[in-house]
Design a protein around this motif. Structure first.
Motif, PDB file in Angstrom:
ATOM      1  N   TRP A  60       0.812  -1.210   0.000  1.00 36.79           N
ATOM      2  CA  TRP A  60       0.000   0.000   0.000  1.00 36.79           C
ATOM      3  C   TRP A  60       0.852   1.270   0.000  1.00 36.79           C
ATOM      4  O   TRP A  60       0.396   2.332  -0.451  1.00 36.79           O
ATOM      5  CB  TRP A  60      -0.914  -0.001   1.224  1.00 36.79           C
ATOM      6  N   GLU A  61       2.083   1.150   0.469  1.00 34.93           N
ATOM      7  CA  GLU A  61       2.949   2.323   0.535  1.00 34.93           C
ATOM      8  C   GLU A  61       3.318   2.857  -0.847  1.00 34.93           C
ATOM      9  O   GLU A  61       3.817   3.983  -0.978  1.00 34.93           O
ATOM     10  CB  GLU A  61       4.221   1.990   1.316  1.00 34.93           C
ATOM     11  N   ARG A  62       3.065   2.073  -1.911  1.00 38.37           N
ATOM     12  CA  ARG A  62       3.293   2.571  -3.269  1.00 38.37           C
ATOM     13  C   ARG A  62       2.216   3.572  -3.680  1.00 38.37           C
ATOM     14  O   ARG A  62       2.397   4.340  -4.626  1.00 38.37           O
ATOM     15  CB  ARG A  62       3.324   1.402  -4.253  1.00 38.37           C
ATOM     16  N   LEU A  63       1.083   3.533  -2.972  1.00 41.55           N
ATOM     17  CA  LEU A  63      -0.033   4.414  -3.305  1.00 41.55           C
ATOM     18  C   LEU A  63      -0.335   5.434  -2.219  1.00 41.55           C
ATOM     19  O   LEU A  63      -0.549   6.612  -2.498  1.00 41.55           O
ATOM     20  CB  LEU A  63      -1.300   3.576  -3.554  1.00 41.55           C
TER      21      LEU A  63
ATOM     22  N   PHE B 113      -6.302  11.288  -6.867  1.00 42.70           N
ATOM     23  CA  PHE B 113      -5.028  10.640  -7.179  1.00 42.70           C
ATOM     24  C   PHE B 113      -3.839  11.588  -7.052  1.00 42.70           C
ATOM     25  O   PHE B 113      -2.684  11.143  -7.011  1.00 42.70           O
ATOM     26  CB  PHE B 113      -5.069  10.019  -8.578  1.00 42.70           C
ATOM     27  N   GLN B 114      -4.104  12.893  -6.976  1.00 44.12           N
ATOM     28  CA  GLN B 114      -3.003  13.838  -6.823  1.00 44.12           C
ATOM     29  C   GLN B 114      -2.350  13.752  -5.437  1.00 44.12           C
ATOM     30  O   GLN B 114      -1.265  14.314  -5.233  1.00 44.12           O
ATOM     31  CB  GLN B 114      -3.494  15.257  -7.109  1.00 44.12           C
ATOM     32  N   ALA B 115      -3.014  13.050  -4.504  1.00 42.60           N
ATOM     33  CA  ALA B 115      -2.424  12.827  -3.185  1.00 42.60           C
ATOM     34  C   ALA B 115      -1.763  11.454  -3.083  1.00 42.60           C
ATOM     35  O   ALA B 115      -1.213  11.113  -2.029  1.00 42.60           O
ATOM     36  CB  ALA B 115      -3.501  12.960  -2.100  1.00 42.60           C
ATOM     37  N   TRP B 116      -1.802  10.654  -4.156  1.00 43.93           N
ATOM     38  CA  TRP B 116      -1.177   9.338  -4.114  1.00 43.93           C
ATOM     39  C   TRP B 116       0.350   9.462  -4.138  1.00 43.93           C
ATOM     40  O   TRP B 116       0.909  10.420  -4.669  1.00 43.93           O
ATOM     41  CB  TRP B 116      -1.628   8.483  -5.300  1.00 43.93           C
ATOM     42  N   LYS B 117       0.985   8.457  -3.579  1.00 44.92           N
ATOM     43  CA  LYS B 117       2.454   8.442  -3.497  1.00 44.92           C
ATOM     44  C   LYS B 117       3.100   8.465  -4.883  1.00 44.92           C
ATOM     45  O   LYS B 117       4.170   9.062  -5.074  1.00 44.92           O
ATOM     46  CB  LYS B 117       2.892   7.186  -2.725  1.00 44.92           C
ATOM     47  N   ASN B 118       2.464   7.795  -5.862  1.00 43.57           N
ATOM     48  CA  ASN B 118       3.080   7.680  -7.185  1.00 43.57           C
ATOM     49  C   ASN B 118       2.623   8.777  -8.155  1.00 43.57           C
ATOM     50  O   ASN B 118       2.864   8.673  -9.359  1.00 43.57           O
ATOM     51  CB  ASN B 118       2.796   6.306  -7.790  1.00 43.57           C
ATOM     52  N   PHE B 119       1.973   9.816  -7.655  1.00 43.69           N
ATOM     53  CA  PHE B 119       1.519  10.897  -8.528  1.00 43.69           C
ATOM     54  C   PHE B 119       2.708  11.632  -9.138  1.00 43.69           C
ATOM     55  O   PHE B 119       3.686  11.927  -8.458  1.00 43.69           O
ATOM     56  CB  PHE B 119       0.643  11.881  -7.744  1.00 43.69           C
ATOM     57  N   GLN B 120       2.601  11.933 -10.445  1.00 46.53           N
ATOM     58  CA  GLN B 120       3.656  12.637 -11.173  1.00 46.53           C
ATOM     59  C   GLN B 120       3.131  14.013 -11.584  1.00 46.53           C
ATOM     60  O   GLN B 120       2.535  14.169 -12.656  1.00 46.53           O
ATOM     61  CB  GLN B 120       4.076  11.833 -12.395  1.00 46.53           C
ATOM     62  N   PRO B 121       3.331  15.028 -10.755  1.00 44.23           N
ATOM     63  CA  PRO B 121       2.738  16.340 -11.030  1.00 44.23           C
ATOM     64  C   PRO B 121       3.214  16.962 -12.340  1.00 44.23           C
ATOM     65  O   PRO B 121       2.439  17.623 -13.030  1.00 44.23           O
ATOM     66  CB  PRO B 121       3.159  17.187  -9.822  1.00 44.23           C
TER      67      PRO B 121
END
Length: 380
Positions: free
Chosen positions: A82-85, A229-237
């Motif tokens: 879960w830490e990936r997200l 999804f902008q708060a997810w760990k893997n988000f690419q702004p």
């Protein structure tokens, strides 16, 4: 790497969403009840939120496994990375559902999943802030769904945040307003093209003309809003901003064909104009006050599309007669599309109009309605 997503829509309108996802480039799109599953890389997820006009929500299918008891559900939830997200300290709101499964108590399902998530961060990831959990459907919280069906658990994370029909412009509406996503789905299902003029002779809040204008201008429905999804760990702004900027540059300066909005009530039209201005398309719509039967429809208009008064609203039979009379009286080819209660199909049949067919049925504001269409190709 492609992942699986589920985009939801009002049941009965799935074909419209399927068409949009195919056009967007979603891989292996498959229609299911209430939505479309598809595979996509992260770039397509970002583009989907910015561009899809018919979807209500988009979910990431996080994991799926068999779970016949609470212990198994706990262990298999905990094992996922879960830490990936999710970021430590994030607040989670969990919804649990069960159908035809040994684990049928949704409270026990929720407890097992929450315990698995909590222990993943507390015990398996030392030094990582713990997740917080809330019982309220706070839009600031990450929404996670655990659905069991025949002993198979599907964990899905809501990617969208606030519902996607909330475009931000409709702060005023009348009785039985039409959702923006439904208006967009109608336009998709009848294969309306921006080069075809459109008129709504009973426009109400002007949802249909506004959606048509924004589509004609290539205006992305999700531009200038935020997503979960902008708060997810893997988000690419940077990648998201690049996609949004490119879509913004594609917005046209003019609609290629006229889009008309007419209503008999002056106050309704004032409200519709304000909605159009907030949607940044006011200058691209032509508004006029008139009874439907007296509406002037220029030859450039190829479609009459409307959500006429029915149900709790008044004069429904007169409205239907006015609409069909207006359409029949046109001297040029023109398609017709309108919603009507399923319980009042007799009123439509009473016109003995062979060109009209029921395209689909769905619920609008809790009322089952049909989408009736006479395609442009069948105009006299």
């Amino acid at each position: 790497m492609a992942q699986t997503y589920f985009a939801s829509i009002q049941p009965g309108l799935e074909e419209a969403l399927l068409t949009e996802i195919r056009r967007l480039g979603g891989k292996r799109p498959r229609k299911v009840y209430g939505g479309v599953e598809f595979d996509a890389a992260r770039k397509t997820l970002y583009a989907a939120h910015l561009q899809l006009a018919t979807a209500t929500r988009i979910w990431l299918r996080v994991d799926e496994f068999r779970a016949r008891d609470a212990g198994e559900l706990y262990r298999k939830t905990r094992r996922f990375e879960w830490e990936r997200l999710l970021v430590g300290g994030e607040t989670i709101h969990l919804r649990a559902y069960s159908s035809n499964s040994r684990l049928y108590h949704t409270g026990k399902i929720a407890d097992a999943v929450i315990d698995g998530l909590r222990d993943r961060f507390l015990e398996d990831l030392p030094g990582t802030p713990a997740l917080e959990f809330t019982d309220s459907a706070d839009e600031e919280a990450q929404l996670l769904m655990a659905r069991l069906d025949e002993d198979r658990c599907q964990l899905s994370l809501h990617a969208s945040g606030p519902l996607l029909h909330r475009r931000g412009w409709r702060t005023e509406s009348g009785e039985a307003p039409l959702r923006e996503t439904i208006a967009a789905a109608i336009l998709e299902l009848i294969d309306w093209q921006p080069g075809q003029g459109l008129a709504d002779p009973m426009c109400g809040s002007a949802t249909i003309p506004i959606e048509a204008a924004r589509r004609a201008l290539n205006y992305p429905p999700g531009l200038n809003r935020s997503f979960a999804f902008q708060a997810w760990k893997n988000f690419q702004p940077a990648r998201f901003a690049e996609i949004a900027d490119e879509l913004g540059r594609r917005i046209a300066s003019e609609v290629p064909a006229p889009i008309l909005a007419t209503d008999r009530a002056e106050e309704v039209l004032k409200r519709a104009r304000r909605n159009a201005d907030r949607a940044e398309v006011g200058e691209h719509l032509s508004f006029s006050q008139s009874l439907a039967k007296d509406t002037s429809i220029p030859e450039q208009v190829s479609w009459l599309v409307t959500n006429p008064p029915y149900g709790a609203r008044l004069d429904e039979d007169n409205a239907l007669a006015e609409l069909i009379g207006l359409w029949r009286g046109l001297s040029h080819p023109c398609g017709l599309a309108f919603l009507w209660p399923c319980s009042r199909r007799d009123a439509v049949y009473g016109f003995k109009e062979k060109r009209l067919t029921r395209l689909t049925s769905f619920e609008n504001g809790g009322l089952p309605v049909d989408l009736w269409v006479a395609p442009l190709s069948e105009s006299p």
